[in-house]
Design a protein around this motif. Structure first.
Motif, mmCIF file in Angstrom:
data_model
loop_
_atom_site.group_PDB
_atom_site.id
_atom_site.type_symbol
_atom_site.label_atom_id
_atom_site.label_comp_id
_atom_site.label_asym_id
_atom_site.label_seq_id
_atom_site.Cartn_x
_atom_site.Cartn_y
_atom_site.Cartn_z
ATOM 1 N N ALA A 173 -0.105 0.439 -0.686
ATOM 2 C CA ALA A 173 0.936 1.054 -1.818
ATOM 3 C C ALA A 173 -0.349 1.440 -3.141
ATOM 4 C CB ALA A 173 1.696 0.270 -2.341
ATOM 5 N N THR A 174 -1.093 0.782 -3.307
ATOM 6 C CA THR A 174 -2.277 0.858 -4.460
ATOM 7 C C THR A 174 -2.884 2.374 -4.200
ATOM 8 O OG1 THR A 174 -2.203 -1.167 -5.057
ATOM 9 C CG2 THR A 174 -4.032 -0.031 -5.558
ATOM 10 N N TYR A 175 -3.231 2.377 -2.920
ATOM 11 C CA TYR A 175 -4.070 3.353 -2.441
ATOM 12 C C TYR A 175 -3.168 4.872 -2.610
ATOM 13 C CZ TYR A 175 -7.109 6.104 0.783
ATOM 14 O OH TYR A 175 -7.983 7.099 1.408
ATOM 15 N N GLU A 176 -1.959 4.581 -2.144
ATOM 16 C CA GLU A 176 -0.985 5.775 -2.404
ATOM 17 C C GLU A 176 -0.913 6.177 -4.062
ATOM 18 O OE1 GLU A 176 0.250 8.002 0.015
ATOM 19 O OE2 GLU A 176 -0.852 6.862 1.282
ATOM 20 N N VAL A 177 -0.970 5.186 -4.917
ATOM 21 C CA VAL A 177 -0.993 5.512 -6.170
ATOM 22 C C VAL A 177 -2.170 6.507 -6.706
ATOM 23 C CG1 VAL A 177 -0.883 4.759 -8.549
ATOM 24 C CG2 VAL A 177 0.664 3.762 -6.835
ATOM 25 N N PHE A 178 -3.460 5.878 -6.344
ATOM 26 C CA PHE A 178 -4.552 6.527 -6.455
ATOM 27 C C PHE A 178 -4.455 7.970 -5.964
ATOM 28 C CE2 PHE A 178 -5.854 2.478 -8.162
ATOM 29 C CZ PHE A 178 -6.659 2.756 -9.215
ATOM 30 N N ARG A 179 -3.971 8.165 -4.896
ATOM 31 C CA ARG A 179 -3.859 9.496 -3.927
ATOM 32 C C ARG A 179 -2.983 10.354 -4.648
ATOM 33 N NH1 ARG A 179 -1.781 12.600 -0.090
ATOM 34 N NH2 ARG A 179 -2.992 13.269 1.588
ATOM 35 N N GLN A 180 -1.981 9.910 -5.210
ATOM 36 C CA GLN A 180 -0.944 10.832 -5.991
ATOM 37 C C GLN A 180 -1.868 11.153 -7.250
ATOM 38 O OE1 GLN A 180 1.655 12.520 -5.119
ATOM 39 N NE2 GLN A 180 1.030 11.751 -2.838
ATOM 40 N N ALA A 181 -2.489 10.355 -8.008
ATOM 41 C CA ALA A 181 -3.161 10.705 -9.293
ATOM 42 C C ALA A 181 -4.093 11.706 -9.097
ATOM 43 C CB ALA A 181 -3.709 9.378 -9.600
ATOM 44 N N ILE A 182 -5.164 11.686 -8.143
ATOM 45 C CA ILE A 182 -6.018 12.543 -7.547
ATOM 46 C C ILE A 182 -5.085 14.110 -7.491
ATOM 47 C CG2 ILE A 182 -7.864 13.459 -6.213
ATOM 48 C CD1 ILE A 182 -8.524 10.583 -5.771
ATOM 49 N N LEU A 183 -4.374 13.847 -6.651
ATOM 50 C CA LEU A 183 -3.541 15.160 -6.431
ATOM 51 C C LEU A 183 -2.839 15.953 -7.608
ATOM 52 C CD1 LEU A 183 -1.964 14.348 -2.753
ATOM 53 C CD2 LEU A 183 -3.934 15.708 -3.404
ATOM 54 N N GLN A 184 -2.407 15.114 -8.580
ATOM 55 C CA GLN A 184 -1.613 15.592 -9.611
ATOM 56 C C GLN A 184 -2.477 15.553 -10.837
ATOM 57 O OE1 GLN A 184 2.106 13.535 -9.980
ATOM 58 N NE2 GLN A 184 2.393 13.171 -7.850
ATOM 59 N N GLN A 185 -3.404 15.020 -10.747
ATOM 60 C CA GLN A 185 -4.516 15.066 -11.699
ATOM 61 C C GLN A 185 -3.911 14.114 -13.163
ATOM 62 O OE1 GLN A 185 -6.486 19.353 -11.927
ATOM 63 N NE2 GLN A 185 -7.995 17.997 -13.058
ATOM 64 N N LYS A 186 -3.426 13.308 -12.575
ATOM 65 C CA LYS A 186 -2.974 12.096 -13.522
ATOM 66 C C LYS A 186 -3.800 10.798 -13.632
ATOM 67 C CE LYS A 186 1.909 13.316 -12.825
ATOM 68 N NZ LYS A 186 2.407 13.532 -14.271
ATOM 69 N N GLN A 187 -3.621 10.152 -14.741
ATOM 70 C CA GLN A 187 -4.395 9.090 -15.073
ATOM 71 C C GLN A 187 -3.677 7.624 -14.178
ATOM 72 O OE1 GLN A 187 -5.051 7.844 -18.957
ATOM 73 N NE2 GLN A 187 -6.039 9.701 -19.422
ATOM 74 N N VAL A 188 -4.311 6.681 -14.211
ATOM 75 C CA VAL A 188 -3.781 5.261 -13.420
ATOM 76 C C VAL A 188 -4.384 4.325 -14.527
ATOM 77 C CG1 VAL A 188 -4.151 3.733 -11.523
ATOM 78 C CG2 VAL A 188 -4.371 6.158 -10.982
ATOM 79 N N VAL A 189 -3.114 3.540 -14.720
ATOM 80 C CA VAL A 189 -3.143 2.083 -15.411
ATOM 81 C C VAL A 189 -3.102 1.030 -14.517
ATOM 82 C CG1 VAL A 189 -2.642 3.338 -17.710
ATOM 83 C CG2 VAL A 189 -0.887 2.400 -15.928
ATOM 84 N N CYS A 190 -3.781 0.161 -14.626
ATOM 85 C CA CYS A 190 -3.566 -0.981 -13.696
ATOM 86 C C CYS A 190 -4.580 -2.041 -14.184
ATOM 87 C CB CYS A 190 -4.443 -0.805 -12.515
ATOM 88 S SG CYS A 190 -6.360 -0.049 -12.423
ATOM 89 N N ASP A 191 -4.680 -3.423 -13.681
ATOM 90 C CA ASP A 191 -5.421 -4.225 -13.823
ATOM 91 C C ASP A 191 -6.640 -4.422 -12.748
ATOM 92 O OD1 ASP A 191 -3.886 -5.393 -16.032
ATOM 93 O OD2 ASP A 191 -2.400 -6.432 -14.640
ATOM 94 N N TYR A 192 -7.930 -4.927 -13.196
ATOM 95 C CA TYR A 192 -8.823 -4.825 -12.089
ATOM 96 C C TYR A 192 -9.466 -6.260 -12.438
ATOM 97 C CZ TYR A 192 -12.494 -3.725 -8.751
ATOM 98 O OH TYR A 192 -13.365 -3.924 -7.810
ATOM 99 N N ASP A 193 -9.612 -7.250 -11.850
ATOM 100 C CA ASP A 193 -10.368 -8.264 -11.768
ATOM 101 C C ASP A 193 -10.052 -8.874 -13.195
ATOM 102 O OD1 ASP A 193 -11.515 -8.488 -9.644
ATOM 103 O OD2 ASP A 193 -13.598 -7.677 -10.326
#
Length: 110
Positions: A4-24
């Motif tokens: 599901a995370t991969y799909e969020v990033f995929r849509q972000a690239i296709l739509q040129q949107k930012q992603v907000v998330c937590d990492y480590d």
């Protein structure tokens, strides 16, 4: 099958949107540029425009390589699309590229 995370990033690239998330354990605000796999792991090469990280965040942002299995609470958001001013060397974060905004998205608009 992509996560599901991969799909969020995929849509972000296709739509040129930012992603907000937590990492480590750190909040991140990202403009993802390249998405794919390295050694079977889902990865993204992105420009971090806000949030924090273990190494801090320089003024203006920084390039980041993220393993998506370590990303939590990823969501799309509207915001200005930003990338670093230059690449000094070829990226090695994603070796099996599925989606590159410069080739697959912007290339279609030319």
């Amino acid at each position: 099958m992509p996560s599901a995370t991969y799909e969020v990033f995929r849509q972000a690239i296709l739509q040129q949107k930012q992603v907000v998330c937590d990492y480590d354990g750190h909040p991140r605000e990202l403009c993802p540029v390249i998405l794919g796999h390295t050694s079977g792991e889902e990865r993204v090469f992105a420009y971090q425009v806000g949030g924090s990280g273990s190494k801090g965040l320089p003024p203006g942002g920084a390039w980041r390589c993220l393993t998506l299995a370590r990303v939590g609470r990823a969501a799309l958001r509207d915001g200005p699309w930003r990338e670093g001013s230059s690449h000094m060397r070829e990226q090695t974060c994603v070796t099996e590229v599925e989606l590159d905004i410069n080739i697959h998205v912007r290339g279609r608009r030319l």
